[in-house]
Design an enzyme around this catalytic site. Structure first.
Site: not given
Ligand code: NAP
Length: 248
Positions: A139, A135
């Protein structure tokens, strides 16, 4: 056939705004209200008479929105995260009382739902498996919710977990974390959106199931699929799977 009237709650949000665009482009759907924080949801529902409402708001708002929508006999498709088990039970009760459905899904990306299904299927034949998720660098949580659910479903599907060699980690975490006994590795890198690979190993072969999210448009087809199918259901529907497969 009359077009289905669909309201979007959280219409100016990152996902909500794309759902609005998706509804406007669809021939069989009509936008019946684009609702945001400052709007009077109850009043708008009374005026616009939607058959289905889509909620992509914030965890602190979603339950109150659903109480209003379900009490007025509006089916709900919910992407907002953070509903507790107690709230989900109450949503089920309210939806049944008013003879509608509330579909609550942690991931509306069709490819991600398929990836989990394929991984579950492969795990029946390939018990050696590791999950790698990647990600963007902002995040905050790890592993991702999708990686966690994937690992749990793999653990349920495989007959027994293979016994790995006696390992030592000279760098702690080198072998990833464990979710339900499945190693999960989390990468955080600029240039990433949301990506996952599920690696299976068998004698003389490797199988990889991979999904890449390019942008937030990824959620729109799954949301519209749920919108079109929801009237066939009653009460709480968990995940997109019951809409995609009759055996789910
Ligand atoms: P976002 O950009 O912050 O959008 C949320 C929107 O909801 C904002 O426009 C906000 O308005 C509005 N809002 C807040 N309270 C409201 C209320 N009481 N009534 C009506 N509208 C309200 O967030 P996002 O990235 O779109 O994500 C929204 C939610 O969906 C999050 O919980 C996220 O985790 C979840 N999500 C789920 C999936 C899935 O596939 N299930 C995918 C992506 C995201 P203001 O800006 O005026 O506050």
């Amino acid at each position: 056939m009359d077009s289905m009237r669909v309201m979007v709650v959280g219409a100016k949000g990152r996902v909500g705004s794309r759902v609005v665009a998706g509804i406007e482009e669809a021939d069989d759907l009509v936008l019946a209200g684009a609702v945001d924080l400052d709007d009077d949801l109850d009043g708008l529902v009374g005026r616009e008479m939607p058959q289905v409402a889509v909620d992509f708001t914030i965890p602190s708002a979603v339950f109150g929105n659903l109480e209003i929508l379900l009490a007025r006999g509006v089916h709900a498709v919910v992407g907002t995260t953070g509903l507790t088990d107690t709230q989900l039970a109450e949503i089920d009760r309210l939806a049944r009382e008013h003879e509608v459905a509330a579909l609550v899904a942690p991931n509306f990306a069709l490819g991600a739902v398929l990836m989990m299904r394929f991984a579950e299927e492969a795990a029946r034949h390939f018990p050696w498996v590791e999950v790698v998720e990647r990600h963007h660098e902002h995040k905050l949580d790890a592993p991702s919710g999708t990686a966690r659910i994937t690992a749990e479903r793999i653990a349920e599907a495989r007959s027994d977990a293979p016994a790995p060699a006696e390992e030592t980690e000279s760098a702690p975490g080198a072998r990833g974390g464990r979710v339900a006994g499945v190693p999960v590795h989390s990468l955080r890198l600029p240039g990433s959106v949301a990506h996952q690979e599920v690696w299976f190993g068998g004698p003389g072969e490797t199988l990889v199931v991979r999904h890449d999210t390019i942008n937030r448009d990824v959620f729109v087809p799954g949301v519209l699929l749920a919108v079109r199918a929801i009237a066939r259901h009653r009460g709480l529907v968990r995940g997109l799977e019951p809409v995609l497969w009759s055996d789910a």
